[in-house]
Design a protein around this motif. Structure first.
Motif, PDB file in Angstrom:
ATOM      1  N   GLY A  92      29.497 -19.298  -9.578  1.00 21.13           N
ATOM      2  CA  GLY A  92      30.643 -18.598 -10.146  1.00 21.13           C
ATOM      3  C   GLY A  92      31.558 -19.452 -11.009  1.00 21.13           C
ATOM      4  O   GLY A  92      32.695 -19.062 -11.287  1.00 21.13           O
ATOM      5  N   THR A  93      31.074 -20.599 -11.449  1.00 21.86           N
ATOM      6  CA  THR A  93      31.884 -21.467 -12.314  1.00 21.86           C
ATOM      7  C   THR A  93      32.355 -20.727 -13.558  1.00 21.86           C
ATOM      8  O   THR A  93      33.541 -20.793 -13.928  1.00 21.86           O
ATOM      9  CB  THR A  93      31.080 -22.713 -12.728  1.00 21.86           C
ATOM     10  OG1 THR A  93      30.724 -23.472 -11.574  1.00 21.86           O
ATOM     11  CG2 THR A  93      31.900 -23.588 -13.671  1.00 21.86           C
ATOM     12  N   ALA A  94      31.458 -19.999 -14.205  1.00 19.76           N
ATOM     13  CA  ALA A  94      31.811 -19.305 -15.448  1.00 19.76           C
ATOM     14  C   ALA A  94      32.876 -18.242 -15.219  1.00 19.76           C
ATOM     15  O   ALA A  94      33.777 -18.066 -16.049  1.00 19.76           O
ATOM     16  CB  ALA A  94      30.562 -18.676 -16.070  1.00 19.76           C
ATOM     17  N   ALA A  95      32.787 -17.542 -14.109  1.00 20.61           N
ATOM     18  CA  ALA A  95      33.784 -16.506 -13.808  1.00 20.61           C
ATOM     19  C   ALA A  95      35.164 -17.127 -13.644  1.00 20.61           C
ATOM     20  O   ALA A  95      36.173 -16.552 -14.086  1.00 20.61           O
ATOM     21  CB  ALA A  95      33.381 -15.746 -12.548  1.00 20.61           C
TER      22      ALA A  95
ATOM     23  N   ASP B 248      32.681 -35.369 -18.165  1.00 26.12           N
ATOM     24  CA  ASP B 248      32.119 -34.710 -16.992  1.00 26.12           C
ATOM     25  C   ASP B 248      33.157 -33.831 -16.311  1.00 26.12           C
ATOM     26  O   ASP B 248      34.367 -34.086 -16.401  1.00 26.12           O
ATOM     27  CB  ASP B 248      31.609 -35.744 -15.994  1.00 26.12           C
ATOM     28  CG  ASP B 248      30.343 -36.442 -16.473  1.00 26.12           C
ATOM     29  OD1 ASP B 248      29.754 -35.965 -17.464  1.00 26.12           O
ATOM     30  OD2 ASP B 248      29.957 -37.450 -15.854  1.00 26.12           O
ATOM     31  N   ALA B 249      32.655 -32.840 -15.578  1.00 21.95           N
ATOM     32  CA  ALA B 249      33.544 -31.909 -14.869  1.00 21.95           C
ATOM     33  C   ALA B 249      33.973 -32.431 -13.506  1.00 21.95           C
ATOM     34  O   ALA B 249      34.906 -31.889 -12.903  1.00 21.95           O
ATOM     35  CB  ALA B 249      32.842 -30.556 -14.692  1.00 21.95           C
ATOM     36  N   ASP B 250      33.320 -33.465 -12.996  1.00 18.16           N
ATOM     37  CA  ASP B 250      33.482 -33.839 -11.588  1.00 18.16           C
ATOM     38  C   ASP B 250      34.613 -34.824 -11.325  1.00 18.16           C
ATOM     39  O   ASP B 250      34.731 -35.354 -10.229  1.00 18.16           O
ATOM     40  CB  ASP B 250      32.176 -34.415 -11.050  1.00 18.16           C
ATOM     41  CG  ASP B 250      31.733 -35.678 -11.783  1.00 18.16           C
ATOM     42  OD1 ASP B 250      32.507 -36.188 -12.621  1.00 18.16           O
ATOM     43  OD2 ASP B 250      30.613 -36.149 -11.517  1.00 18.16           O
ATOM     44  N   TYR B 251      35.432 -35.092 -12.346  1.00 24.57           N
ATOM     45  CA  TYR B 251      36.584 -35.990 -12.226  1.00 24.57           C
ATOM     46  C   TYR B 251      36.174 -37.456 -12.105  1.00 24.57           C
ATOM     47  O   TYR B 251      36.989 -38.313 -11.725  1.00 24.57           O
ATOM     48  CB  TYR B 251      37.505 -35.615 -11.054  1.00 24.57           C
ATOM     49  CG  TYR B 251      38.935 -35.376 -11.477  1.00 24.57           C
ATOM     50  CD1 TYR B 251      39.845 -36.413 -11.603  1.00 24.57           C
ATOM     51  CD2 TYR B 251      39.388 -34.094 -11.770  1.00 24.57           C
ATOM     52  CE1 TYR B 251      41.149 -36.187 -11.992  1.00 24.57           C
ATOM     53  CE2 TYR B 251      40.693 -33.850 -12.162  1.00 24.57           C
ATOM     54  CZ  TYR B 251      41.574 -34.903 -12.271  1.00 24.57           C
ATOM     55  OH  TYR B 251      42.862 -34.676 -12.668  1.00 24.57           O
ATOM     56  N   SER B 252      34.922 -37.786 -12.408  1.00 25.23           N
ATOM     57  CA  SER B 252      34.550 -39.200 -12.479  1.00 25.23           C
ATOM     58  C   SER B 252      35.186 -39.846 -13.705  1.00 25.23           C
ATOM     59  O   SER B 252      35.378 -41.060 -13.756  1.00 25.23           O
ATOM     60  CB  SER B 252      33.030 -39.357 -12.528  1.00 25.23           C
ATOM     61  OG  SER B 252      32.488 -38.684 -13.648  1.00 25.23           O
ATOM     62  N   HIS B 253      35.515 -39.018 -14.697  1.00 22.48           N
ATOM     63  CA  HIS B 253      36.230 -39.475 -15.890  1.00 22.48           C
ATOM     64  C   HIS B 253      37.700 -39.082 -15.754  1.00 22.48           C
ATOM     65  O   HIS B 253      38.014 -37.901 -15.568  1.00 22.48           O
ATOM     66  CB  HIS B 253      35.643 -38.834 -17.149  1.00 22.48           C
ATOM     67  CG  HIS B 253      34.182 -39.087 -17.329  1.00 22.48           C
ATOM     68  ND1 HIS B 253      33.335 -38.209 -17.977  1.00 22.48           N
ATOM     69  CD2 HIS B 253      33.415 -40.145 -16.931  1.00 22.48           C
ATOM     70  CE1 HIS B 253      32.111 -38.708 -17.980  1.00 22.48           C
ATOM     71  NE2 HIS B 253      32.132 -39.872 -17.357  1.00 22.48           N
ATOM     72  N   ASP B 254      38.575 -40.041 -15.840  1.00 28.20           N
ATOM     73  CA  ASP B 254      40.001 -39.806 -15.676  1.00 28.20           C
ATOM     74  C   ASP B 254      40.578 -39.171 -16.948  1.00 28.20           C
ATOM     75  O   ASP B 254      40.517 -39.780 -18.021  1.00 28.20           O
ATOM     76  CB  ASP B 254      40.703 -41.139 -15.393  1.00 28.20           C
ATOM     77  CG  ASP B 254      42.177 -40.977 -15.050  1.00 28.20           C
ATOM     78  OD1 ASP B 254      42.741 -39.875 -15.287  1.00 28.20           O
ATOM     79  OD2 ASP B 254      42.765 -41.948 -14.544  1.00 28.20           O
ATOM     80  N   PRO B 255      41.143 -37.965 -16.859  1.00 27.53           N
ATOM     81  CA  PRO B 255      41.718 -37.324 -18.051  1.00 27.53           C
ATOM     82  C   PRO B 255      42.779 -38.169 -18.745  1.00 27.53           C
ATOM     83  O   PRO B 255      43.001 -38.021 -19.953  1.00 27.53           O
ATOM     84  CB  PRO B 255      42.314 -36.033 -17.491  1.00 27.53           C
ATOM     85  CG  PRO B 255      41.521 -35.744 -16.264  1.00 27.53           C
ATOM     86  CD  PRO B 255      41.203 -37.092 -15.674  1.00 27.53           C
ATOM     87  N   ASN B 256      43.435 -39.057 -17.994  1.00 25.88           N
ATOM     88  CA  ASN B 256      44.434 -39.933 -18.616  1.00 25.88           C
ATOM     89  C   ASN B 256      43.817 -40.843 -19.678  1.00 25.88           C
ATOM     90  O   ASN B 256      44.492 -41.274 -20.610  1.00 25.88           O
ATOM     91  CB  ASN B 256      45.119 -40.791 -17.549  1.00 25.88           C
ATOM     92  CG  ASN B 256      46.007 -39.973 -16.640  1.00 25.88           C
ATOM     93  OD1 ASN B 256      46.763 -39.128 -17.099  1.00 25.88           O
ATOM     94  ND2 ASN B 256      45.907 -40.195 -15.338  1.00 25.88           N
TER      95      ASN B 256
ATOM     96  N   ASN C 149      35.454 -28.109  -8.963  1.00 29.50           N
ATOM     97  CA  ASN C 149      36.070 -29.113  -9.830  1.00 29.50           C
ATOM     98  C   ASN C 149      36.683 -28.571 -11.112  1.00 29.50           C
ATOM     99  O   ASN C 149      37.605 -29.181 -11.654  1.00 29.50           O
ATOM    100  CB  ASN C 149      35.012 -30.163 -10.222  1.00 29.50           C
ATOM    101  CG  ASN C 149      34.534 -30.982  -9.053  1.00 29.50           C
ATOM    102  OD1 ASN C 149      35.328 -31.561  -8.324  1.00 29.50           O
ATOM    103  ND2 ASN C 149      33.221 -31.032  -8.859  1.00 29.50           N
ATOM    104  N   ILE C 150      36.182 -27.453 -11.615  1.00 32.63           N
ATOM    105  CA  ILE C 150      36.499 -27.067 -12.989  1.00 32.63           C
ATOM    106  C   ILE C 150      37.985 -26.786 -13.207  1.00 32.63           C
ATOM    107  O   ILE C 150      38.551 -27.160 -14.237  1.00 32.63           O
ATOM    108  CB  ILE C 150      35.623 -25.873 -13.451  1.00 32.63           C
ATOM    109  CG1 ILE C 150      35.723 -25.698 -14.965  1.00 32.63           C
ATOM    110  CG2 ILE C 150      35.959 -24.605 -12.681  1.00 32.63           C
ATOM    111  CD1 ILE C 150      35.266 -26.869 -15.771  1.00 32.63           C
ATOM    112  N   SER C 151      38.638 -26.142 -12.251  1.00 30.06           N
ATOM    113  CA  SER C 151      40.077 -25.866 -12.420  1.00 30.06           C
ATOM    114  C   SER C 151      40.881 -27.157 -12.495  1.00 30.06           C
ATOM    115  O   SER C 151      41.781 -27.307 -13.330  1.00 30.06           O
ATOM    116  CB  SER C 151      40.599 -25.000 -11.268  1.00 30.06           C
ATOM    117  OG  SER C 151      40.112 -23.699 -11.342  1.00 30.06           O
ATOM    118  N   ARG C 152      40.563 -28.095 -11.621  1.00 30.24           N
ATOM    119  CA  ARG C 152      41.291 -29.362 -11.576  1.00 30.24           C
ATOM    120  C   ARG C 152      41.164 -30.121 -12.887  1.00 30.24           C
ATOM    121  O   ARG C 152      42.149 -30.613 -13.438  1.00 30.24           O
ATOM    122  CB  ARG C 152      40.779 -30.234 -10.423  1.00 30.24           C
ATOM    123  CG  ARG C 152      40.998 -29.664  -9.042  1.00 30.24           C
ATOM    124  CD  ARG C 152      40.280 -30.466  -7.960  1.00 30.24           C
ATOM    125  NE  ARG C 152      40.757 -31.829  -7.858  1.00 30.24           N
ATOM    126  CZ  ARG C 152      40.008 -32.909  -8.115  1.00 30.24           C
ATOM    127  NH1 ARG C 152      38.762 -32.775  -8.516  1.00 30.24           N
ATOM    128  NH2 ARG C 152      40.514 -34.118  -7.989  1.00 30.24           N
TER     129      ARG C 152
END
Length: 246
Positions: A43-46, A93-101, A16-19
């Motif tokens: 490997g999230t941190a990497a 949250d990182a999981d996209y449950s929160h809409d960045p918009n 999820n983190i890149s998205r």
């Protein structure tokens, strides 16, 4: 330089983190992002380190040695933010449950409308959740009702974790006296801000269940939230009485 920092705690969020990071940086006005990673074995941190090459001076990371709870991760992020010049500090949250918009709506609620805390709320206009199991919807909804009944906190979505805080709010809270480390941390921080007289506004948003990765929710998290709230309320009454007697 941005005046707004989005704090994203992570544990095994490689999928999820890149998205989420790319989506946040696509917004205007621009936000900075701080990832607080709890030594994710996937490997999230990497991956965040690689993304930092693309988003130099915009994407930052705190590497913690072990997983100690959501509240502890956010407090580490808050302290990092307060050591710098950010005026608006977000939980997301990182999981996209929160809409960045919706970051823009929360940001404008604080910056333009003058509120101290903007809460991305699932329940201010009905029940705005997508792809959640019915049991989780009911548990979350009634947990928030319980919090309002016990504490008097005038927030319909007391457990929400999509929030914008003005700098002054976090500066006024003593992090060393935070009681909870799990999801009840979200309730406690709102409660303390409200007791201190800060203005809180709920902003209607839609929450979507994660598509990738594993949820961190479990029964112990809800036990902390349900059984700890009464203790938190009683402590606030006792502390106020002590203050009034001095």
């Amino acid at each position: 330089m941005s005046d707004a920092l989005v704090i994203i705690p992570t544990y095994n969020e490689l999928e999820n983190i890149s998205r989420i990071v790319n989506a946040v940086f696509a917004k205007r006005p621009s936000f900075h992002v701080l990832v607080v990673d709890d030594n994710s074995p996937d490997g999230t941190a990497a991956l965040v380190t690689k993304l930092q090459q693309r988003y130099e001076h915009q994407l930052f990371m705190l590497n913690r040695k072990e997983k100690k709870g959501l509240g502890v991760a956010y407090i580490a992020g808050f302290k990092w933010a307060l050591e710098r010049s950010y005026d608006f500090i977000f939980e997301m949250d990182a999981d996209y449950s929160h809409d960045p918009n919706d970051l823009i709506k929360l940001y404008n609620t604080c910056k333009e409308d003058g509120y101290d805390v903007a809460v991305g709320s699932r329940y201010v206009k009905g029940v705005n959740v997508v792809n959640w199991p019915l049991g989780r919807v009911l548990l979350s909804y009634f947990a928030s009702m319980y919090v309002r009944f016990i504490t008097g906190l005038p927030v319909k979505d007391a457990t929400a974790g999509f929030i914008c805080y003005k700098r002054e709010v976090l500066e006024a809270i003593n992090f060393e006296k935070i009681q909870f480390v799990g999801y009840a941390f979200q309730v406690e921080l709102k409660f303390k801000a409200w007791l201190k007289g800060f203005k809180i506004k709920e902003v209607s948003v839609i929450f979507t269940n994660r598509a990738y990765g594993k949820s961190k929710m479990n029964t112990s998290i809800f036990s902390e939230a349900i059984f700890g709230i009464m203790t938190m309320k009683l402590r606030s009454i006792f502390n106020r009485k002590q203050y009034e007697q001095k």
